[in-house]
Write an enzyme that holds these catalytic residues in place. Structure first.
Site, PDB file in Angstrom:
ATOM      1  N   SER A  26      -7.705  10.965   3.537  1.00  0.00           N
ATOM      2  CA  SER A  26      -9.113  10.693   3.851  1.00  0.00           C
ATOM      3  C   SER A  26      -9.955  11.895   3.401  1.00  0.00           C
ATOM      4  CB  SER A  26      -9.262  10.484   5.351  1.00  0.00           C
ATOM      5  OG  SER A  26      -8.910  11.680   6.012  1.00  0.00           O
ATOM      6  N   ARG A  33      -6.479  19.974   2.130  1.00  0.00           N
ATOM      7  CA  ARG A  33      -5.428  20.222   1.120  1.00  0.00           C
ATOM      8  C   ARG A  33      -5.996  21.000  -0.085  1.00  0.00           C
ATOM      9  NH1 ARG A  33      -2.713  18.348   4.758  1.00  0.00           N
ATOM     10  NH2 ARG A  33      -1.822  16.272   4.907  1.00  0.00           N
ATOM     11  N   LYS A  97      -5.132   2.388   2.116  1.00  0.00           N
ATOM     12  CA  LYS A  97      -5.177   2.740   3.541  1.00  0.00           C
ATOM     13  C   LYS A  97      -6.397   2.035   4.137  1.00  0.00           C
ATOM     14  CE  LYS A  97      -6.339   7.031   4.833  1.00  0.00           C
ATOM     15  NZ  LYS A  97      -5.272   7.831   5.419  1.00  0.00           N
ATOM     16  N   LYS A 136      -2.032  -0.135   4.369  1.00  0.00           N
ATOM     17  CA  LYS A 136      -1.386   0.759   5.334  1.00  0.00           C
ATOM     18  C   LYS A 136      -2.301   1.037   6.519  1.00  0.00           C
ATOM     19  CE  LYS A 136      -1.162   5.345   5.573  1.00  0.00           C
ATOM     20  NZ  LYS A 136      -0.963   6.756   5.204  1.00  0.00           N
ATOM     21  N   GLU A 177       2.633   1.687  10.162  1.00  0.00           N
ATOM     22  CA  GLU A 177       3.051   3.085  10.304  1.00  0.00           C
ATOM     23  C   GLU A 177       2.748   3.669  11.689  1.00  0.00           C
ATOM     24  OE1 GLU A 177       1.163   5.956   7.678  1.00  0.00           O
ATOM     25  OE2 GLU A 177       2.503   7.546   8.317  1.00  0.00           O
ATOM     26  N   LYS A 219       6.769   2.019   8.065  1.00  0.00           N
ATOM     27  CA  LYS A 219       6.720   3.429   7.634  1.00  0.00           C
ATOM     28  C   LYS A 219       6.793   4.270   8.890  1.00  0.00           C
ATOM     29  CE  LYS A 219       3.904   6.844   5.198  1.00  0.00           C
ATOM     30  NZ  LYS A 219       3.051   7.096   4.033  1.00  0.00           N
ATOM     31  N   SER A 261       6.805  12.117   5.201  1.00  0.00           N
ATOM     32  CA  SER A 261       7.405  13.462   5.235  1.00  0.00           C
ATOM     33  C   SER A 261       6.921  14.241   6.456  1.00  0.00           C
ATOM     34  CB  SER A 261       7.168  14.219   3.935  1.00  0.00           C
ATOM     35  OG  SER A 261       5.809  14.331   3.605  1.00  0.00           O
ATOM     36  N   GLY A 262       5.683  14.043   6.867  1.00  0.00           N
ATOM     37  CA  GLY A 262       5.236  14.524   8.169  1.00  0.00           C
ATOM     38  C   GLY A 262       5.215  16.021   8.410  1.00  0.00           C
ATOM     39  N   SER A 289       7.846   7.182   1.460  1.00  0.00           N
ATOM     40  CA  SER A 289       6.414   7.009   1.189  1.00  0.00           C
ATOM     41  C   SER A 289       5.789   8.347   1.528  1.00  0.00           C
ATOM     42  CB  SER A 289       5.839   5.889   2.059  1.00  0.00           C
ATOM     43  OG  SER A 289       4.429   5.842   1.906  1.00  0.00           O
ATOM     44  N   ARG A 292       2.626  14.663   1.326  1.00  0.00           N
ATOM     45  CA  ARG A 292       2.802  16.093   1.042  1.00  0.00           C
ATOM     46  C   ARG A 292       4.088  16.395   0.290  1.00  0.00           C
ATOM     47  NH1 ARG A 292       1.535  17.515   7.144  1.00  0.00           N
ATOM     48  NH2 ARG A 292       1.973  15.296   7.247  1.00  0.00           N
TER      49      ARG A 292
HETATM   50  P1  13P Z   1       3.096  12.781   4.599  1.00  0.00           P
HETATM   51  O1  13P Z   1       4.314  12.400   3.814  1.00  0.00           O
HETATM   52  O2  13P Z   1       2.356  13.965   4.056  1.00  0.00           O
HETATM   53  O3  13P Z   1       3.381  12.859   6.079  1.00  0.00           O
HETATM   54  O4  13P Z   1       2.035  11.604   4.415  1.00  0.00           O
HETATM   55  C1  13P Z   1       2.457  10.317   4.445  1.00  0.00           C
HETATM   56  C2  13P Z   1       1.355   9.459   4.933  1.00  0.00           C
HETATM   57  O5  13P Z   1       0.841   8.654   4.210  1.00  0.00           O
HETATM   58  C3  13P Z   1       0.950   9.587   6.323  1.00  0.00           C
HETATM   59  O6  13P Z   1       0.148   8.482   6.667  1.00  0.00           O
END
Ligand code: 13P
Length: 336
Positions: A26, A33, A97, A136, A177, A219, A261-262, A289, A292
């Protein structure tokens, strides 16, 4: 709506050896970032960066779909093609999204609820016309001593199911997700407990709201020890806890589970996915998916400099290649 189309698209999104690139940051997130690499977040910088990522030569060997933000879906490449058209030409499904972010949940300190249901049917119709094939919605669950509450979990699950039902109605594959954050001092077992609670509530709500399970993708976070946990978990523990959590909660009809990846390092995200696929014996495709964990080295290499675009593309392709190998449980350190 033809149910078979949803399932076919879902299956293509988790085709063996391929995963999804999350490039749907967003406005506030991409600003954060960019700031980390000294780039000012302007309309044109965001466009140029996303063009660089999405036109990486050879990306379609490893990437089945790309999740975009509303702004990007409407932007054009420097050759005047819309992003969805350019992706479709490469055989990459454009995704979008559609949630409007997580806001504090009134009456429940420390908990959030994701907004964006009002007017969603109309927005989905427009996204379909703009070329999106999948959608998503992200729910954000923080682990605290007394949170999430059952109410917080149920409300987020119900919103995810409303989103999924509307997406399927519009002929778009929903990526559902629920993210249980890794921030905090919690141990692995606590992360598993909360992730299980969340997934139970999500699949209950999906069933109650008549969502077609074979026409969606889940997800979700891997089960991890918190970032400030004094006893970090090893890879084998992560694999067993994640596997057990999913087997207890996710119906076999779901075609695929995509991990986010979180906040894991790029290498960790790849290694864990690889170890999960080596372990195997699950009814769904286990894919990625990543946002980062796919983009970080590319963003760093680019740092706003047009002359470094090719270098950045190589960095993205490298992460995509390694995660593709991890889909088969065939990733090795030598690939780095
Ligand atoms: P990350 O892999 O950076 O966590 O992002 C994935 C994502 O789309 C979170 O909604």
């Amino acid at each position: 709506m033809k149910p078979i189309d949803l399932q076919a698209t879902a299956l293509e999104l988790v085709a063996p050896g391929k995963g999804i690139l999350a490039a749907d940051e967003s406005g506030p997130t991409i600003e954060k970032r960019f700031k980390a690499v000294g780039v000012i977040s302007t309309f044109e910088h965001r466009r140029a960066y996303r063009e660089l990522l999405l036109t990486t030569p050879g990306l379609n060997a490893f990437i089945s779909g790309a999740i975009l933000y509303d702004e990007t879906l409407r932007q054009q490449t420097s050759t005047g093609e819309t992003f969805p058209a350019m992706l479709a030409r490469q055989g990459i499904f454009p995704g979008i999204k559609v949630d409007q972010g997580a806001k504090p949940l009134a009456g429940f300190p420390g908990e959030k609820i994701t907004e964006g249901l009002d007017g969603l049917r109309e927005r989905l119709a427009e996204y379909g016309q703009l070329g999106a094939k999948f959608t998503k919605w992200r729910a954000v669950i923080a682990v605290g001593p007394g949170t999430p509450t059952l109410t917080g979990a149920v409300l987020n699950a119900q919103a995810l199911a409303r989103f999924a039902a509307l997406s399927q109605e519009a002929g778009l594959v929903p990526v559902v997700e629920p993210e249980v954050l890794m921030d905090g001092p919690h141990e692995l077992a606590r992360h598993q407990e909360v992730t299980e609670l969340m997934l139970h509530q999500v699949f209950r709500a999906l069933y109650e709201q008549r969502v077609q399970l074979d026409g969606l993708l889940l997800k979700v976070n891997m089960v991890l020890a918190g970032t400030e946990c004094p006893t970090p978990a090893g890879g084998a523990e992560v694999v067993e806890a994640t596997r057990q959590c999913l087997l207890r909660t996710v119906p076999a009809a779901v075609p695929g589970v995509l991990f986010l990846s979180g906040g894991q390092s790029d290498l960790q995200a790849t290694e864990h996915l690889d170890a999960l696929n080596r372990r195997g014996e699950v009814p769904w495709q286990l894919s990625f998916s990543y946002g980062r964990a796919l983009q970080a080295p590319a963003l760093k290499a680019w740092a706003g400099r047009p002359d470094r675009a090719a270098l950045a593309q190589q960095a993205l392709l490298q992460r995509a290649r390694c995660n593709s190998a991890a889909r088969f449980g065939q990733y090795t350190a030598e690939m780095e």
